[in-house]
Design a protein around this motif. Structure first.
Motif, PDB file in Angstrom:
ATOM      1  N   LEU A 181       1.007  -1.232   0.109  1.00  0.00           N
ATOM      2  CA  LEU A 181       0.120  -0.005   0.067  1.00  0.00           C
ATOM      3  C   LEU A 181       1.006   1.046  -0.125  1.00  0.00           C
ATOM      4  N   ALA A 182       1.930   1.293   0.862  1.00  0.00           N
ATOM      5  CA  ALA A 182       2.617   2.352   0.965  1.00  0.00           C
ATOM      6  C   ALA A 182       3.486   2.722  -0.621  1.00  0.00           C
ATOM      7  N   ALA A 183       3.902   1.315  -1.099  1.00  0.00           N
ATOM      8  CA  ALA A 183       4.445   1.487  -2.299  1.00  0.00           C
ATOM      9  C   ALA A 183       3.373   2.132  -3.645  1.00  0.00           C
ATOM     10  N   VAL A 184       2.514   1.918  -3.512  1.00  0.00           N
ATOM     11  CA  VAL A 184       1.235   2.471  -4.654  1.00  0.00           C
ATOM     12  C   VAL A 184       1.140   3.780  -4.145  1.00  0.00           C
ATOM     13  N   GLU A 185       1.006   3.979  -2.977  1.00  0.00           N
ATOM     14  CA  GLU A 185       0.560   5.682  -2.461  1.00  0.00           C
ATOM     15  C   GLU A 185       2.009   6.544  -2.962  1.00  0.00           C
ATOM     16  N   GLU A 186       3.205   6.067  -3.098  1.00  0.00           N
ATOM     17  CA  GLU A 186       4.330   6.876  -3.290  1.00  0.00           C
ATOM     18  C   GLU A 186       4.304   6.674  -5.086  1.00  0.00           C
ATOM     19  N   GLU A 187       4.041   5.649  -5.492  1.00  0.00           N
ATOM     20  CA  GLU A 187       4.190   5.624  -6.937  1.00  0.00           C
ATOM     21  C   GLU A 187       3.231   4.496  -7.435  1.00  0.00           C
ATOM     22  N   SER A 188       2.219   4.798  -8.205  1.00  0.00           N
ATOM     23  CA  SER A 188       1.154   3.928  -8.811  1.00  0.00           C
ATOM     24  C   SER A 188       1.484   2.747  -9.505  1.00  0.00           C
ATOM     25  N   ASP A 189       2.536   3.269 -10.263  1.00  0.00           N
ATOM     26  CA  ASP A 189       3.169   2.278 -11.329  1.00  0.00           C
ATOM     27  C   ASP A 189       3.876   1.099 -10.585  1.00  0.00           C
ATOM     28  N   ALA A 190       4.146   1.120  -9.219  1.00  0.00           N
ATOM     29  CA  ALA A 190       4.721   0.083  -8.501  1.00  0.00           C
ATOM     30  C   ALA A 190       4.083  -1.243  -8.315  1.00  0.00           C
ATOM     31  N   ILE A 191       2.939  -1.028  -8.806  1.00  0.00           N
ATOM     32  CA  ILE A 191       1.676  -2.282  -8.713  1.00  0.00           C
ATOM     33  C   ILE A 191       2.201  -3.441  -9.616  1.00  0.00           C
ATOM     34  N   ARG A 192       2.947  -2.870 -10.686  1.00  0.00           N
ATOM     35  CA  ARG A 192       3.240  -4.034 -11.697  1.00  0.00           C
ATOM     36  C   ARG A 192       4.430  -4.879 -11.136  1.00  0.00           C
ATOM     37  N   TYR A 193       4.845  -4.897 -10.221  1.00  0.00           N
ATOM     38  CA  TYR A 193       5.837  -5.454  -9.228  1.00  0.00           C
ATOM     39  C   TYR A 193       5.325  -6.438  -8.301  1.00  0.00           C
ATOM     40  N   PHE A 194       4.104  -6.289  -8.143  1.00  0.00           N
ATOM     41  CA  PHE A 194       3.407  -7.185  -7.242  1.00  0.00           C
ATOM     42  C   PHE A 194       3.154  -8.548  -7.640  1.00  0.00           C
ATOM     43  N   LYS A 195       3.457  -9.430  -6.865  1.00  0.00           N
ATOM     44  CA  LYS A 195       2.854 -10.751  -7.117  1.00  0.00           C
ATOM     45  C   LYS A 195       2.054 -11.647  -6.251  1.00  0.00           C
ATOM     46  N   ASP A 196       0.995 -12.050  -6.500  1.00  0.00           N
ATOM     47  CA  ASP A 196      -0.011 -12.670  -5.747  1.00  0.00           C
ATOM     48  C   ASP A 196      -0.347 -11.457  -4.321  1.00  0.00           C
ATOM     49  N   SER A 197      -0.464 -10.491  -4.784  1.00  0.00           N
ATOM     50  CA  SER A 197      -0.756  -9.238  -3.905  1.00  0.00           C
ATOM     51  C   SER A 197      -2.331  -9.363  -3.476  1.00  0.00           C
ATOM     52  N   TRP A 198      -2.650  -8.714  -2.326  1.00  0.00           N
ATOM     53  CA  TRP A 198      -3.972  -8.553  -1.812  1.00  0.00           C
ATOM     54  C   TRP A 198      -4.721  -7.751  -2.733  1.00  0.00           C
ATOM     55  N   PHE A 199      -4.118  -7.203  -3.637  1.00  0.00           N
ATOM     56  CA  PHE A 199      -4.923  -6.332  -4.761  1.00  0.00           C
ATOM     57  C   PHE A 199      -5.635  -7.392  -5.570  1.00  0.00           C
ATOM     58  N   ASP A 200      -5.225  -8.581  -5.921  1.00  0.00           N
ATOM     59  CA  ASP A 200      -5.537  -9.554  -6.749  1.00  0.00           C
ATOM     60  C   ASP A 200      -6.783 -10.110  -6.252  1.00  0.00           C
ATOM     61  N   ALA A 201      -6.824 -10.346  -5.093  1.00  0.00           N
ATOM     62  CA  ALA A 201      -7.992 -10.938  -4.485  1.00  0.00           C
ATOM     63  C   ALA A 201      -9.294 -10.108  -4.320  1.00  0.00           C
ATOM     64  N   GLU A 202      -9.256  -8.825  -4.640  1.00  0.00           N
ATOM     65  CA  GLU A 202     -10.442  -8.423  -4.746  1.00  0.00           C
ATOM     66  C   GLU A 202     -11.153  -8.317  -6.132  1.00  0.00           C
TER      67      GLU A 202
END
Length: 202
Positions: A181-202
């Motif tokens: 969460l802190a990563a995407v708050e600082e840089e939204s493009d950081a989401i591309r580096y997420f793997k099996d993140s809690w974002f995917d579950a929603e």
């Protein structure tokens, strides 16, 4: 020092042992060629200082340089510490202030020396075996990407890294939801580096 070599350096035509042992003559010799110190059996501190002022690497030819001579050498180039046996903390600090990477030549640097090194260059952390959390935090607060050189960083260090640069998350294994969460708050493009993140579950 051979008489022939001494004559070449100093310009003295008739060389005697008394002349070679004369401090004034030795000073003149190292002023002309700092590496002439390797031919002087027991140079005084004044002669040693003159030599390292001209070229800090001349210290490698001084058997037991005083702390003042050591400090003079590392003030000119931190890397000169590699030629100093058992440097004091004061000498170590001066070396890493000049060049953070000089810490690679220090066997067991104190936390104070480590901190000074990474303040000079945060990437010097790659040469620190077991940096404390305080040292790690100092590093990632300046450059989040430097977290790649930290083994098993705490969540506090991870958060500091992504708060400095969200894309630093690419170097964090299994980041927590809070770190993501802190990563995407600082840089939204950081989401591309997420793997099996809690974002995917929603």
């Amino acid at each position: 020092m051979t008489k022939k070599r001494f004559a070449e350096i100093t310009g003295v035509e008739v060389v005697t042992q008394e002349i070679i042992g004369d401090e004034a003559v030795q000073l003149e010799a190292v002023k002309n060629d700092c590496y002439a110190i390797r031919y002087i059996a027991s140079p005084s501190e004044a002669v040693q200082l003159e030599a390292v002022k001209n070229d800090c690497y001349a210290i490698q030819y001084i058997a037991s340089p005083s702390e003042a001579v050591q400090l003079e050498a590392v003030k000119n180039d931190g890397y000169a510490i590699r030629y100093i046996r058992d440097p004091s903390e004061a000498v170590q600090l001066e070396a890493v202030k000049k060049c953070g990477y000089a810490i690679r030549y220090i066997a067991s640097p104190s936390e104070a020396v480590q901190l000074e090194a990474v303040k000079n260059d945060c990437y010097a952390i790659q040469y620190i075996a077991s940096p404390s959390e305080a040292v790690q935090l100092e590093v990632v607060k300046n450059d989040g990407y430097a977290i790649r050189y930290i083994r098993d960083p705490s969540e506090a260090v991870q958060l500091a890294a992504v708060e400095q640069d969200g894309c630093a998350i690419q170097y964090i294994r299994d980041p927590s939801e809070a770190v993501q969460l802190a990563a995407v708050e600082e840089e939204s493009d950081a989401i591309r580096y997420f793997k099996d993140s809690w974002f995917d579950a929603e």
